[in-house]
Write an enzyme that holds these catalytic residues in place. Sequence first.
Site, PDB file in Angstrom:
ATOM      1  N   LYS A 195      29.677 -65.190 -87.411  1.00  0.00           N
ATOM      2  CA  LYS A 195      29.284 -66.396 -88.147  1.00  0.00           C
ATOM      3  C   LYS A 195      30.417 -67.435 -88.126  1.00  0.00           C
ATOM      4  O   LYS A 195      30.677 -67.993 -87.093  1.00  0.00           O
ATOM      5  CB  LYS A 195      28.873 -66.012 -89.567  1.00  0.00           C
ATOM      6  N   TYR A 246      23.225 -58.359 -98.318  1.00  0.00           N
ATOM      7  CA  TYR A 246      22.632 -58.602 -96.999  1.00  0.00           C
ATOM      8  C   TYR A 246      21.564 -57.545 -96.659  1.00  0.00           C
ATOM      9  O   TYR A 246      21.812 -56.350 -96.789  1.00  0.00           O
ATOM     10  CB  TYR A 246      23.772 -58.586 -95.988  1.00  0.00           C
ATOM     11  N   ASP A 269      31.887 -57.901 -98.763  1.00  0.00           N
ATOM     12  CA  ASP A 269      31.350 -58.628 -97.606  1.00  0.00           C
ATOM     13  C   ASP A 269      31.682 -60.099 -97.819  1.00  0.00           C
ATOM     14  O   ASP A 269      31.095 -60.765 -98.674  1.00  0.00           O
ATOM     15  CB  ASP A 269      29.830 -58.401 -97.523  1.00  0.00           C
ATOM     16  N   ARG A 312      37.808 -48.122 -75.638  1.00  0.00           N
ATOM     17  CA  ARG A 312      37.116 -47.739 -76.879  1.00  0.00           C
ATOM     18  C   ARG A 312      38.117 -47.566 -78.023  1.00  0.00           C
ATOM     19  O   ARG A 312      37.794 -47.792 -79.176  1.00  0.00           O
ATOM     20  CB  ARG A 312      36.270 -46.481 -76.664  1.00  0.00           C
TER      21      ARG A 312
HETATM   22  C1  LIG Z   1      25.238 -61.581 -90.414  1.00  0.00           C
HETATM   23  C2  LIG Z   1      25.736 -60.856 -91.590  1.00  0.00           C
HETATM   24  C3  LIG Z   1      26.144 -59.523 -91.506  1.00  0.00           C
HETATM   25  C4  LIG Z   1      26.016 -58.708 -90.234  1.00  0.00           C
HETATM   26  O1  LIG Z   1      26.767 -59.203 -89.198  1.00  0.00           O
HETATM   27  P1  LIG Z   1      26.325 -59.095 -87.647  1.00  0.00           P
HETATM   28  O2  LIG Z   1      27.507 -59.651 -86.953  1.00  0.00           O
HETATM   29  O3  LIG Z   1      25.074 -59.882 -87.498  1.00  0.00           O
HETATM   30  O4  LIG Z   1      26.106 -57.643 -87.363  1.00  0.00           O
HETATM   31  C5  LIG Z   1      26.616 -58.917 -92.656  1.00  0.00           C
HETATM   32  N1  LIG Z   1      26.678 -59.571 -93.828  1.00  0.00           N
HETATM   33  C6  LIG Z   1      26.285 -60.849 -93.946  1.00  0.00           C
HETATM   34  C7  LIG Z   1      26.367 -61.517 -95.272  1.00  0.00           C
HETATM   35  C8  LIG Z   1      25.803 -61.538 -92.842  1.00  0.00           C
HETATM   36  O5  LIG Z   1      25.395 -62.799 -92.975  1.00  0.00           O
END
Ligand SMILES: *Cc1c(COP(=O)(O)O)cnc(C)c1O
Length: 377
Positions: free
Chosen positions: A192, A95, A167, A43
């Site tokens: 992603k 998001y 982000d 952890r």
């Molecule tokens: C998918 C996404 C997230 C969240 O990520 P997860 O790995 O799905 O928790 C945050 N910001 C954006 C722009 C995203 O596309």
Amino acid sequence: MHFSTQSIHTGQSPDPQTGAVISPIYATSTFEYGNPEGFDYTRSGNPNFRRLDQTLAALDQAEFATVFGSGVTAITAIVSTLKSGDLVIAEENIYGCTIRLFRDIFEKFGVNIKYIDLTKPESEKVILEQKPQLLWLESPTNPLLKILNIPRLCEVAHRAGSQVVMDNTFASPYLQTPLNHGVDINFTSATKYHNGHSNAMLGVVTTNHDDWQEKMIFAQKALGLQPSPFDAWIVSQGVKTLELRMERHCKNALDIAQWLEMLPEVERVIYPFLLSHPQYELAKNQMKAGGGIVTVKLDKNRESIEKFLAKLKLFPKAESLGGVESLVCHPASMTHASVPRAQREAVGLSDNLVRFSIGIEHIDDLKKDIQQALDSV
Ligand SMILES: *Cc1c(COP(=O)(O)O)cnc(C)c1O
């Protein structure tokens, strides 16, 4: 070293004990006391995390990186550093799950959030007057692909004594490195583009500030936000081809965007590297290429749109993005279905809006598939 070399070599050296060229997966919850690298419990640290931290820090040109269980987990880590009464000013098109996290969880603990359109010059005055703890950026945004002026907003926020969070999921570090534009805390859903194969979940926060790094390490262990060693290992493999994939995603997406713009069934195409994009010049200055997402407004009613989506063969209707395979998303019935129609339309999310995550398949096959689906409605 260049980007592609770092993604393959930084944090990716052969295992010192066995010579294994690919790191093993350290599937262990605990470590024997007194080991040379100071691991104690997964952890709060694991060799797979530490290796991936090094790789991802290098790609963001950051001093520090901390990996988390998902992008949302990385957001939780950042927001958990706030206290009751603190204010966050955020871009209004961020998001959806970030909005939900603030609304349904952190607002209960007294964290305030205010959404504004950060492409408007008036927003600078709001930041300077309200002096938020954090200014929350996302660029390009989802699904409207708005581009925010990152250096300009950082300069304004710093004048107000605020810290800037970014982000960077839609761009990935291949297209822009926000820490170099003045951002203090950068995070990415590595689920992603970093990973690129839609088979693991992971988030990463990068920063050049020691105090933020300490807070992130603390959040990882104290809130239990760590990823699994297996997912960290998967992302370590996926990220090696990030540059190659991004080049192809961007090339395919630009080609499709330009082609769609000429079709009579298409009312509008949104893509940052199209001349018709309202922030085209800014996108060109700030990003290496336009990214892999193309958003369109089709000249069709909702029923025809649903039929069009069902006819696509190479674009499964699914949330998420950034995988090698193309996907299609209909925000009004999927990601933003819980937002009332009037509110959706007010920010530009009309029923005829369709978002493509363009994969790395052959461009001719992708176009042919979109064409046959359009022809059939
Ligand atoms: C998918 C996404 C997230 C969240 O990520 P997860 O790995 O799905 O928790 C945050 N910001 C954006 C722009 C995203 O596309």
